[in-house]
Scaffold this motif. Structure first.
Motif, short mmCIF file in Angstrom:
data_model
loop_
_atom_site.label_atom_id
_atom_site.label_comp_id
_atom_site.label_asym_id
_atom_site.label_seq_id
_atom_site.Cartn_x
_atom_site.Cartn_y
_atom_site.Cartn_z
N VAL A 47 0.72 -1.23 0.15
CA VAL A 47 -0.09 0.06 0.08
C VAL A 47 0.81 1.18 0.05
O VAL A 47 0.32 2.38 0.15
N GLY A 48 2.14 0.90 -0.27
CA GLY A 48 3.02 2.25 -0.28
C GLY A 48 4.19 1.87 0.39
O GLY A 48 4.41 1.20 1.31
N ASP A 49 5.44 2.76 0.01
CA ASP A 49 6.75 2.63 0.38
C ASP A 49 6.75 2.86 1.93
O ASP A 49 7.94 2.54 2.38
N ASP A 50 6.12 3.56 2.44
CA ASP A 50 6.26 4.16 3.70
C ASP A 50 5.68 3.04 4.80
O ASP A 50 5.53 3.40 5.93
N ASP A 51 5.20 2.09 4.33
CA ASP A 51 4.67 1.00 5.45
C ASP A 51 5.71 0.17 5.82
O ASP A 51 6.58 -0.55 5.11
N PRO A 52 5.99 0.19 7.23
CA PRO A 52 7.01 -0.22 7.78
C PRO A 52 7.13 -1.78 8.41
O PRO A 52 7.71 -2.48 8.98
N GLY A 53 5.72 -2.25 8.08
CA GLY A 53 5.22 -3.62 8.50
C GLY A 53 5.76 -4.83 8.16
O GLY A 53 6.79 -4.64 7.10
N GLU A 54 5.66 -6.24 8.56
CA GLU A 54 6.13 -7.20 8.25
C GLU A 54 5.10 -7.84 7.16
O GLU A 54 3.65 -7.52 7.27
N PRO A 55 5.52 -8.78 6.19
CA PRO A 55 6.81 -9.26 6.10
C PRO A 55 7.75 -8.35 5.29
O PRO A 55 9.03 -8.71 4.87
N GLN A 139 -1.52 9.01 -7.07
CA GLN A 139 -1.40 9.94 -6.10
C GLN A 139 -2.52 10.18 -5.16
O GLN A 139 -1.86 10.27 -3.98
N GLY A 140 -3.42 10.32 -5.54
CA GLY A 140 -4.63 10.23 -4.61
C GLY A 140 -4.65 9.33 -3.35
O GLY A 140 -4.80 9.45 -2.24
N PHE A 141 -4.40 8.10 -3.93
CA PHE A 141 -4.60 6.81 -2.77
C PHE A 141 -3.41 7.10 -1.91
O PHE A 141 -3.64 6.72 -0.82
N LEU A 146 -1.89 5.83 6.23
CA LEU A 146 -1.71 4.27 6.03
C LEU A 146 -2.84 3.36 6.21
O LEU A 146 -3.16 2.49 5.80
N ALA A 147 -3.62 3.70 7.35
CA ALA A 147 -4.62 2.88 7.84
C ALA A 147 -5.61 2.45 6.70
O ALA A 147 -6.34 1.56 6.66
N ALA A 148 -6.04 3.97 6.25
CA ALA A 148 -6.99 3.70 5.21
C ALA A 148 -6.38 3.08 4.08
O ALA A 148 -7.50 2.17 3.36
N ARG A 149 -5.41 3.28 3.59
CA ARG A 149 -5.01 2.21 2.44
C ARG A 149 -4.76 0.90 2.89
O ARG A 149 -5.26 -0.02 1.89
N GLN A 150 -4.73 0.68 4.15
CA GLN A 150 -4.51 -1.07 4.58
C GLN A 150 -6.00 -1.42 4.27
O GLN A 150 -6.13 -2.58 4.09
N ALA A 151 -6.86 -0.66 4.92
CA ALA A 151 -8.26 -1.11 4.94
C ALA A 151 -8.82 -1.43 3.43
O ALA A 151 -9.45 -2.22 3.05
N PHE A 152 -8.33 -0.42 2.52
CA PHE A 152 -8.86 -0.59 1.19
C PHE A 152 -8.10 -1.90 0.55
O PHE A 152 -8.76 -2.49 -0.44
N ALA A 153 -6.89 -2.07 0.97
CA ALA A 153 -6.38 -3.44 0.31
C ALA A 153 -7.00 -4.53 0.75
O ALA A 153 -7.19 -5.48 -0.11
N ALA A 154 -7.49 -4.66 2.03
CA ALA A 154 -8.04 -5.59 2.58
C ALA A 154 -9.56 -5.98 1.85
O ALA A 154 -9.95 -7.34 1.62
N GLN A 155 -10.18 -4.87 1.52
CA GLN A 155 -11.48 -4.86 0.83
C GLN A 155 -11.17 -5.42 -0.59
O GLN A 155 -11.91 -6.19 -1.15
N ALA A 156 -10.25 -4.78 -1.25
CA ALA A 156 -9.79 -5.50 -2.36
C ALA A 156 -9.32 -6.85 -2.59
O ALA A 156 -9.54 -7.43 -3.58
#
Length: 242
Positions: A47-55, A139-141, A146-156
């Motif tokens: 969801v973006g290069d700023d996501d520091p999570g695993e894996p 760009q808009g996404f 980050l939390a909103a992008r993660q929620a969108f990814a889960a829905q997708a």
């Protein structure tokens, strides 16, 4: 030395055994490769290069270590991780490849693709792909939290699973005419791609000349890889421990 190809690992925190199997590969057999090519869908979602999570953190660090050991790493965007940016490539010590691209592999120009562009019969997916590959949409996404992008990814991902369950087998595979046209347009007799999760080597004719299409496998039930050297190609599998 051999070139190593993988795709469709769909690495996710919910599947730690698969991540461990890939990390073992990077720390083991991949060290003897001439180069590593990852042809899309390394992760289940990006969801973006700023996501520091695993894996992501562990895998990027391992790819960086592989690159620093002297094995070049080439990375292509897939339909799940199409938001890779230059920051992510630098974290992995990798070179981002366009999709499609032609690379000289031991003297033979070879077309590399993720493979989703070849599935033209899946019109619903192709419409979605055009939307999310639009620079203005991205760009808009990426401007969202980050939390909103993660929620969108889960829905997708949920929508994708539902679509796949309702789609016919033929729609989920490549369109033969698209394969022939794409190979002819790029002037190649060999194509390597992933996406369809149907590992195989297919012979065909392109402009009345013999050609080869190699499909990489996914990493759900077992690991899948392609080794390519001057003597030929071989698809191999490896176990994924529970």
């Amino acid at each position: 030395m051999s070139l190593l190809f993988v795709s469709d690992l769909h690495l996710d925190v919910a599947r730690p055994a698969t991540t461990r199997a890939f990390l073992d590969l990077l720390e083991g057999d991949a060290r003897r490769a001439e180069a590593l090519y990852i042809l899309g869908d390394l992760f289940e979602a990006w969801v973006g290069d700023d996501d520091p999570g695993e894996p992501g953190a562990s895998v990027c660090a391992a790819l960086k270590a592989l690159s620093e050991s002297g094995v070049p790493v080439f990375l292509m965007r897939g339909n799940r991780d199409f938001l890779y940016g230059q920051r992510m490539a630098e974290r992995c010590g990798a070179t981002l490849l366009p999709d499609p691209c032609v690379v000289d592999l031991h003297g033979l120009p070879t077309l590399l693709m993720h493979g989703d562009l070849l599935c033209l019969d899946d019109t619903a997916y192709q419409a979605f792909r055009r939307q999310v590959r639009d620079p203005a949409w991205q760009q808009g996404f990426l401007a969202q939290p980050l939390a909103a992008r993660q929620a969108f990814a889960a829905q997708a991902r949920a929508a994708s699973r539902e679509h796949q369950q309702g789609a016919s087998e033929s729609i989920m595979d490549v369109t033969p005419a698209a394969v022939a046209e794409t190979m002819a347009r790029h002037g190649v007799s060999r194509l390597i791609h992933g996406h369809t999760h149907r590992p195989a080597m297919h012979t065909l004719y392109v402009d009345e000349r013999p050609a080869l299409r190699v499909v990489l496998g996914d990493w759900y039930d077992q690991g899948s890889m392609l080794w390519l050297d001057p003597d030929g190609l071989r698809l191999e599998t490896l176990p994924v421990a529970d």
